[in-house]
Design a protein around this motif. Structure first.
Motif, short mmCIF file in Angstrom:
data_model
loop_
_atom_site.label_atom_id
_atom_site.label_comp_id
_atom_site.label_asym_id
_atom_site.label_seq_id
_atom_site.Cartn_x
_atom_site.Cartn_y
_atom_site.Cartn_z
N GLU A 355 0.81 -1.21 0.00
CA GLU A 355 0.00 0.00 0.00
C GLU A 355 0.85 1.26 0.00
O GLU A 355 1.88 1.33 0.68
N ARG A 356 0.40 2.24 -0.77
CA ARG A 356 0.99 3.57 -0.77
C ARG A 356 -0.13 4.60 -0.74
O ARG A 356 -1.19 4.40 -1.33
N TYR A 358 -2.53 7.51 -1.46
CA TYR A 358 -3.08 8.08 -2.69
C TYR A 358 -2.91 7.16 -3.90
O TYR A 358 -2.96 7.60 -5.04
N GLU A 359 -2.73 5.87 -3.66
CA GLU A 359 -2.57 4.94 -4.77
C GLU A 359 -3.52 3.76 -4.56
O GLU A 359 -3.65 3.25 -3.45
N ASP A 360 -4.17 3.32 -5.62
CA ASP A 360 -5.07 2.18 -5.53
C ASP A 360 -4.28 0.93 -5.17
O ASP A 360 -3.14 0.73 -5.64
N VAL A 363 -2.56 -1.26 -7.80
CA VAL A 363 -1.25 -0.85 -8.33
C VAL A 363 -0.14 -1.51 -7.52
O VAL A 363 0.85 -2.01 -8.07
#
Length: 408
Positions: A355-356, A358-360, A363
């Motif tokens: 997880e990052r 602001y990223e889905d 991805v």
């Protein structure tokens, strides 16, 4: 050639700031030249004398609190052995040239302990920054009113700074305890039977965001093992304790349950009685080399990956259910089975790996799959290092990340 000895006494006297040394009884053991100059006292008037005999509060000011506040700070240092940065103090001094005349002075003190070999405080370092002129310069023609306001603002800023520093030290201690607890609770990585595997755990760098993730390896009868990972909602020492309880419960349940799903059902029921275990996630797998199968069940956790020898990635997402304790009633959890060939690789992980902000999440899953496929010919240890480098090397560890790789 020997290095010249450093004359630390001369260094102490030459320090540019005001510094004094106090015994635990608050008697001056020494004071540097700047301290004597700025306080207007001679060495004979200071060294060997009790602190508050040398610098009492202004008897003409019934609101004076400088001596009381300083005494409280020094007591904290003596009891804790830790540095104490005081808020700005108004601490008037009697004029050395005009006895009975008291001068309005403002000081910013910091007190630090010097510990002996037994850990006890043997000296107190009393460092003082004099800010009287700064306060007066900001006062303007209104004088006293503006100076008091300036001092109040400065005091509040220093108090906030000290609170933040104490929180930082407390969090650092919690982090050390939490990491030590986790190291004691999690199984040591190593080969399972004759099968190669690798385990990686990277804790968050922030003391408040550490120790919610866990993994477990269970030897089972026959050529079988159970592999699980999980993630506790929350962080810090409490999360580490909850993590240990859930890991131990699932480890015990996996030894007697009829498959991963039933073990997760037992864990879910147990989680209802553990404060802080609400909405924890976990995925549980059973690897059976005799039958060439992986059986799995997930409680709200990202899906395991099956890396085939030809580079194909299979997401094990056909048995996904809500997190532990999410349903008020007991419902059987789903379970699925897939086959594998010799040389395939099973990969379990926690969301901190993918997880990052602001990223889905898709991805991150794709990034993980690409890294596994690219380095699939590596042994488990090298493959684990490659995955961590590809997914975590370019960003700070804001959350725990656990990774388990098993060569099938």
């Amino acid at each position: 050639m020997t290095e010249p000895a450093i004359d630390y006494a001369a260094v102490f006297q030459a320090l540019p700031g005001m510094v004094a040394l106090l015994t635990p009884e608050l008697v001056y053991a020494d004071a540097n030249e700047e301290f004597l100059r700025m306080s207007g006292r001679s060495r004979e008037q200071v060294v060997g004398h009790y602190l508050f005999d040398v610098f009492p509060d202004n008897p003409n000011d019934p609101t004076a609190t400088g001596a009381r506040n300083l005494a409280a700070s020094l007591k904290r240092v003596l009891e804790s052995g830790e540095r104490d940065a005081m808020a700005l103090q108004r601490y008037d001094l009697e004029s050395p040239k005009r006895p009975g005349v008291w001068e309005e002075r403002y000081w910013s003190p910091v007190n630090e302990a010097v510990l002996g070999p037994d850990g006890r405080v043997v000296l107190l370092v009393h460092r003082v920054e004099e800010v009287t002129e700064l306060i007066r310069a900001r006062g303007g023609p209104e004088g006293s009113r503006a100076r008091v306001l300036e001092a109040e603002l400065y005091t509040r800023a220093r108090e906030l700074q000290e609170v933040n520093e104490r929180l930082r030290r407390a969090n650092a201690r919690d982090r050390e305890v939490a990491l030590a607890l986790q190291e004691a609770l999690l199984p040591a990585p190593g080969p399972v039977g004759h099968h190669g595997m690798a385990v990686r755990y990277r804790p968050a760098v922030d003391a408040l965001n550490v120790c919610g993730d866990w993994y477990d390896l269970v030897d089972l009868p026959g050529d079988r093992i159970g592999v699980a990972v999980g993630d506790v909602v929350g962080h810090g020492l409490r999360a580490a304790c909850v993590m240990g309880q859930l890991r131990s419960a699932l480890s015990a349940a996996s030894r007697v349950a009829d498959g991963p799903a039933q073990a997760l059902e037992v864990l879910g029921l147990y989680a209802r009685s553990v404060a802080g275990a609400e909405s924890a996630t976990a995925v549980n797998t059973l690897i059976d080399w005799d039958n060439g199968t992986v059986t799995y069940s997930s409680a709200g956790h990202p899906p395991p990956l099956l890396l085939h020898a030809d580079g194909r990635i299979e997401f094990l997402d056909r048995a996904t259910d809500p997190p532990l304790g999410a349903r008020p009633e007991h419902v059987p959890r789903p379970q699925a089975t897939t086959t594998f060939d010799e040389g395939d690789t099973l990969v379990l992980y926690t969301d901190g790996l993918i997880e990052r902000r602001y990223e889905d999440i898709d991805v991150g899953l794709a990034r993980l799959a690409d890294s596994l496929a690219e380095h699939r010919r590596e042994d488990p240890e090298a493959l684990a290092d490659c995955v961590l480098a590809a997914l975590l090397a370019d960003r700070p560890a804001t959350d725990d990340a656990a990774l388990v790789i098993v060569r099938l």
